[in-house]
Scaffold this motif. Structure first.
Motif, short mmCIF file in Angstrom:
data_model
loop_
_atom_site.label_atom_id
_atom_site.label_comp_id
_atom_site.label_asym_id
_atom_site.label_seq_id
_atom_site.Cartn_x
_atom_site.Cartn_y
_atom_site.Cartn_z
N GLY B 192 0.79 -1.23 0.00
CA GLY B 192 0.00 0.00 0.00
C GLY B 192 0.81 1.27 0.00
O GLY B 192 0.32 2.31 -0.40
N GLU B 195 1.51 2.65 -3.57
CA GLU B 195 0.36 3.26 -4.23
C GLU B 195 -0.06 4.57 -3.59
O GLU B 195 -0.78 5.35 -4.18
CB GLU B 195 -0.82 2.30 -4.20
N HIS B 225 4.00 1.99 -13.18
CA HIS B 225 3.18 1.95 -14.39
C HIS B 225 2.09 0.89 -14.29
O HIS B 225 0.99 1.05 -14.82
CB HIS B 225 4.07 1.67 -15.62
N LEU B 227 0.63 -0.16 -11.49
CA LEU B 227 -0.39 0.19 -10.49
C LEU B 227 -1.14 1.44 -10.93
O LEU B 227 -0.56 2.39 -11.40
CB LEU B 227 0.29 0.45 -9.15
N ALA B 228 -2.42 1.42 -10.76
CA ALA B 228 -3.23 2.54 -11.21
C ALA B 228 -2.89 3.80 -10.45
O ALA B 228 -2.70 3.77 -9.25
CB ALA B 228 -4.71 2.20 -11.04
N PRO B 229 -2.77 4.93 -11.12
CA PRO B 229 -2.50 6.19 -10.42
C PRO B 229 -3.71 6.61 -9.59
O PRO B 229 -4.83 6.23 -9.89
CB PRO B 229 -2.25 7.20 -11.55
N ARG B 230 -3.45 7.38 -8.53
CA ARG B 230 -4.52 7.76 -7.62
C ARG B 230 -5.41 8.84 -8.21
O ARG B 230 -6.53 9.03 -7.76
CB ARG B 230 -3.93 8.28 -6.30
#
Lengths: 330, 330
Positions: B192, B195, B225, B227-230
C-alpha cells in the motif's frame, strides 16, 4: 425466538445444528442477522457453544468485477466439490444488499446446479447499514455453517468499498477472478485488491478467447511479480479457466489445497486465523460502540449536518467530535 | 492552563497564535497533546476559532525506510524553502514515540540547519498509546501551525504499522524516499505504501552511486506503471536526488508545486481535503468511543486475556464482545 432459559435454548440449537439440521441452521442465522439485543446475546452464546466444531473448513473468498462470472464459477466449483463428497456453503458480503432483494451475490437463481444440490447451502448477504455489520454477520454465519458440517465455505463479494478486504480477512484463500482483457484491466482495479489475491484466475478461456486469456494471464503475472507476495510460502499463481466448459476448475481447487498444505505446514494458517479472530473481535466491538450514533434519533438527525459542515471546512473535525460526544453524554 | 472563562481564553490563545507567537503555539500544542478532558475541549474550541486561518499551506507527507535520509532531506528541502521566504513546520507521526525521547523523527539534532532557522518550527511526534491518537494530535497541531503562519508543513513518518496511511490522509502530497537499491527494494515495502506515493525520490544519487540510483529509478517507474494512479490528473514521477549535495532538491519542490497546481485546477485538492476532514472526524470519534477501554481499570486488565483467548480459538469473538459490552454497561 425468545429465550426464556437461554442456556437450554442455546444447547438445543447447538445440538440441532451440529447434527446438520438445515432448518435450525437457517433460523440460527436469522438470529445472527437480527438487530435485537436478546437475539444478539443468544447468537454469541451459540457461537461459543459451537466453537470447538468450527474451523475445519477450507474458507475461500471470491471476488471480481460484475460480469466476470462469479456465480457461474461458484456453481461449477461448488458442484465439483459436492460431487467429491464435500458439503459446501456459499455466503456473500454485499453492503448494498437490501431486505427486499437486490443483491445478486450468493443468488440461487444464478447457480442452477448448487441451488438444487442437497449438499450445498446458499445464503445471500445479510442486509445491513454498514460493511462492518454485514461482514460480522457473515463471519458468524460461516462459523455456524462449519459447525453444521460444511467443510468448504465460499464467500462471494463484489468490489464495493472495502468489502474485499473484509472478505479476505475472514477467509484462508482469496481468489480474484478476471476477464481476458489486457493488463490495463488490472490497473483499473481498486487499490489493494490485487495484493490481497492468493490467486488470479482468468475466466472465459474458451473458444476464440483462449489466446487472449493466456495473454492477459501473462500480463497479470508480470504485475504480481512486482508486488511483494503476502507470504514467504506462497507465490500467487495466475491461471486461466472456463466456468462454462469446466476446463481448469479442478486446477483452481488443486491450487487452493496446495496453498492450504503449505500454510498449514509452516504454521501460518493457524497464526493467520488467530489474527483474524482478534481483528473480528475489535471490528465487532467498534460496531457496538458506534451503534448509538445510528440509533439515537437526535444524533442520527445531526450527523449529516455535522459531516457536511466538516466537509465544507466550516466546522473543525475536533469541534464536531466534541459536539457528538456531548450529545452522547461522553 | 485552566480555562476559567473558556471563550476568553480561547480568543486570547487564538490571537497570539495568529500573530505568530511561537511560545503560545507550543503551549497550545501541549493542550492538544494532553489527555485531560478540559484541555481537549479548549483545544477543539481553539481549532474552531482558528479554522478560517488554516488550510493555506502545502502539506507534504514524507516516508521511507530507516537510513534512507529523511532527516537530511527534510533539512535540505526545508532550508531551501525558508531561504525562499517560506515558513516551514516539521511534524512527525511516530506511534512508537515515548514521552522521554526515543523518536528520531522531526528530531532537531538530525536537522542541523532547520534547528537554527527562525522560520522553521520543528515538533517531534506526540507520545500516545495508539496510532489514531498520535495522528489526531499531529493533524490538530498542523492546523495550529498553519494558523500561526507556516505555509509549508512537512509531516515525517516511518513505516510502522499504518502510519503511512495516516500521514497520507492528512497531507496533499505523499513523498516516498528510496535508496538506490534494485527493484526488489520496492517489493520489500509494506503493501500500500507504493500506491500512496505521489512521487518516489531516490536519494544518494551522488558520487559512484549516480548510476545505481538512476537504474533503481527506472525499475520503480516500471512498477508504478502497473499500479493505477490515484488521480487522473497526476502520474507519480520517479526522480533521483542527493540530500547531501542538494542536487535535485529544487526539482522535488517543483514537482510538488506542479501537482498542487494541477489538482487545484481540477478541484481535486479541495475535494480531497474535504474527504480527509470527514475521515478525521470519524477517526477522532472512534478514538473517543474506545477511550473507556483504555482507561477503565477492569477492562484494561481483562482485555489482554480476552484477546489471547480469542486468538487461541477458545473464546468466540462474538462472545468476547458480549463480555466487553457487559463490562462497559452497553
Amino acid at each position: 425466538m425468545p429465550a426464556r432459559n437461554e442456556p437450554e435454548e442455546v444447547s438445543r440449537l447447538a445440538r440441532a445444528i451440529g447434527s446438520g439440521d438445515r432448518t435450525v441452521l437457517s433460523r440460527a442465522i436469522t438470529l445472527i442477522e437480527s438487530k435485537r439485543a436478546d437475539h444478539r446475546r443468544t447468537a454469541a452464546a451459540l457461537t461459543q457453544a459451537l466453537l470447538p466444531a468450527t474451523g475445519k473448513a477450507v474458507r475461500v473468498g471470491i471476488t471480481g468485477a460484475p460480469g466476470v462470472g462469479k456465480s457461474t464459477t461458484i456453481d461449477a466449483l461448488g458442484s465439483m466439490l459436492t460431487g467429491q463428497g464435500h458439503k459446501v456453503a456459499v455466503l456473500a458480503v454485499d453492503p448494498s444488499s437490501r431486505r427486499t432483494g437486490g443483491s445478486i451475490l450468493a443468488d440461487k437463481t444464478r447457480m442452477a446446479h448448487l441451488a438444487n444440490d442437497a449438499n450445498a447451502f446458499i445464503r445471500p448477504s445479510p442486509a445491513s447499514g454498514t460493511l462492518g455489520g454485514v461482514a460480522a454477520k457473515t463471519r458468524e454465519t460461516m462459523l455456524l455453517c462449519e459447525a453444521a458440517g460444511h467443510d468448504v465455505v465460499l464467500v462471494e463479494t463484489v468490489g464495493v468499498g472495502q468489502s474485499e478486504i473484509a472478505v479476505a480477512d475472514m477467509t484462508d484463500f482469496f481468489l480474484l477472478l478476471m476477464l481476458p482483457g489486457a493488463g490495463d484491466e488490472l490497473q483499473g482495479l481498486k487499490k489493494g485488491v490485487v495484493e490481497l489475491a492468493d490467486m488470479i484466475a482468468v475466466n472465459k478461456a474458451d473458444g476464440d478467447n483462449i489466446g487472449r486469456a493466456k495473454a492477459a494471464a501473462a500480463e497479470y503475472r508480470a504485475a504480481l511479480h512486482i508486488l511483494a507476495p503476502r507470504s514467504p510460502n506462497w507465490s500467487p499463481p495466475v491461471v486461466t479457466y472456463s466456468a462454462l466448459t469446466g476446463v481448469g476448475i479442478a486446477e483452481l481447487w488443486a491450487h487452493i489445497l496446495d496453498h492450504r498444505k503449505k500454510l498449514e505446514a509452516s504454521g501460518e494458517l493457524g497464526a493467520r486465523r488467530g489474527e483474524q479472530r482478534v481483528r473480528w473481535m475489535w471490528t465487532m466491538l467498534e460496531e457496538r460502540l458506534f451503534a448509538p450514533l445510528r440509533s439515537d434519533r437526535t444524533l442520527k438527525a445531526a450527523l449529516p449536518r455535522l459531516e457536511a459542515e466538516v466537509a465544507a471546512g466550516r466546522l473543525a473535525p475536533a469541534a464536531a467530535v466534541q459536539e457528538i460526544a456531548d450529545m452522547l453524554g461522553r
